[in-house]
Enzyme design. Structure first.
Site, PDB file in Angstrom:
ATOM      1  N   GLY A  31       0.845  -1.191   0.000  1.00  0.00           N
ATOM      2  CA  GLY A  31       0.000   0.000   0.000  1.00  0.00           C
ATOM      3  C   GLY A  31       0.875   1.234   0.000  1.00  0.00           C
ATOM      4  O   GLY A  31       2.047   1.167   0.364  1.00  0.00           O
ATOM      5  N   THR A  32       0.310   2.361  -0.369  1.00  0.00           N
ATOM      6  CA  THR A  32       1.172   3.529  -0.547  1.00  0.00           C
ATOM      7  C   THR A  32       0.795   4.724   0.309  1.00  0.00           C
ATOM      8  O   THR A  32       1.019   4.687   1.504  1.00  0.00           O
ATOM      9  CB  THR A  32       1.251   3.901  -2.033  1.00  0.00           C
ATOM     10  OG1 THR A  32      -0.071   3.883  -2.595  1.00  0.00           O
ATOM     11  CG2 THR A  32       2.079   2.900  -2.799  1.00  0.00           C
ATOM     12  N   THR A  33       0.218   5.786  -0.235  1.00  0.00           N
ATOM     13  CA  THR A  33       0.254   7.091   0.431  1.00  0.00           C
ATOM     14  C   THR A  33      -0.962   7.400   1.301  1.00  0.00           C
ATOM     15  O   THR A  33      -2.103   7.275   0.867  1.00  0.00           O
ATOM     16  CB  THR A  33       0.416   8.199  -0.631  1.00  0.00           C
ATOM     17  OG1 THR A  33       1.520   7.869  -1.471  1.00  0.00           O
ATOM     18  CG2 THR A  33       0.672   9.536   0.027  1.00  0.00           C
TER      19      THR A  33
END
Length: 304
Positions: free
Chosen positions: A65-67
């Site tokens: 997952g990222t931001t």
């Protein structure tokens, strides 16, 4: 929380009358019954997000997952996250949920190894509910921070092997005498260290450097919940513009960031219709269709 193998959990006999008493063969040991994760660690470690298998090695085949972004505003705090998960250079998913309401006054955003991070958020929600049921009172905000820090620290072995999962905690501190300044944002490192953000905003994930730069420029516009939500959407848009692992608004599929607002009235998820409207406004305001860009033709009759 998802229980892959349901079985009755054995609780140790804490009776002072016998130091050798057992329950289903489990010896009596000191244990913090108010901590759900501690109970799992002692009684059913296979149900924890990560069990410290030294044979595992980092791989791009694991979704990440990222931001995540969070901003304080007068009277509360907002947290928002993009929807993309990646496997190396491939998009693993376009509609991942990364922001979770963990109790009435807190929300947790996740970044890093997706499987571990998602279980962090779910287990943390159970941890807070478990404590409140046993003790009869909710944890203070400082107590909630310490509980999450302990869980992150418990994943240190996995983090050292490359399976890093970092949460971002946002909440409303009911013990603050000034409700207008009661919004809280706490970031964590892989060793369980935590930092209470004083600047008013924070971001974690692969696109965090771009999101933080955007929030730094726009934070002066934050005056209420609506303006904070707009800045959060703009920050995620900027992150997606420069970070391939962060997903921007997808107008074709109708996929937009998710967000949670936390005030004195509690935590509530922002509707997708509201976020979609803000995302379309951001895209429209940044469109170059009606401006002279580098490829625009000069009007006829003018000197080049």
């Amino acid at each position: 929380m998802t229980w892959p193998h349901f079985e009755q959990l054995a609780f140790p006999d804490l009776s002072r009358h016998s130091s050798h008493s057992t329950t289903r063969g489990v010896p009596s040991v000191p244990m913090d019954l108010s901590s759900f994760s501690d109970m799992l660690r002692r009684q059913a470690p296979h149900l924890l997000p990560f069990r410290g298998d030294a044979s595992l090695t980092p791989t791009d085949a694991v979704p990440h997952g990222t931001t995540i972004v969070a901003l304080k505003f007068p009277g509360g705090v907002v947290m928002a996250g993009d929807r993309r998960a990646t496997q190396g250079n491939m998009i693993a998913s376009r509609d991942v949920q990364k922001v979770y309401i963990t109790d009435d006054y807190t929300a947790t955003g996740i970044a890093g190894t997706a499987a571990i991070a998602v279980e962090f958020a779910r287990l943390y929600a159970v941890e807070l509910e478990h404590y409140e049921k046993l003790e009869g009172v909710a944890l203070t905000f400082a107590g909630k921070v310490n509980r999450l820090a302990t869980m992150v620290r418990g994943n240190l072995g996995a983090a050292l092997q490359g399976f890093v999962a970092l949460p971002l905690l946002a909440g409303f501190d009911l013990d603050d005498p000034d409700p207008q300044a009661a919004g809280r944002i706490v970031s964590f490192d892989a060793a369980g260290g935590h930092n209470l953000e004083e600047e008013g905003f924070q971001s974690v994930g692969s696109g965090s450097i771009f999101a933080k730069s955007s929030m730094k420029k726009l934070y002066h516009q934050v005056t209420d919940a609506d303006s904070a939500l707009r800045v959060a959407v703009e920050a995620l848009y900027d992150a997606a513009d420069d970070d391939s692992a962060t997903g921007g608004p997808d107008l074709v599929r109708g996929i937009f960031p998710t967000a949670v607002l936390i005030t004195a009235d509690g935590a509530e998820e922002v509707t997708q219709e509201r976020i979609a409207g803000l995302a379309r406004e951001v895209i429209q305001n940044r469109s170059r269709a009606d401006t002279f860009g580098p490829d625009a033709h000069a009007p006829r009759g003018t000197d080049s």
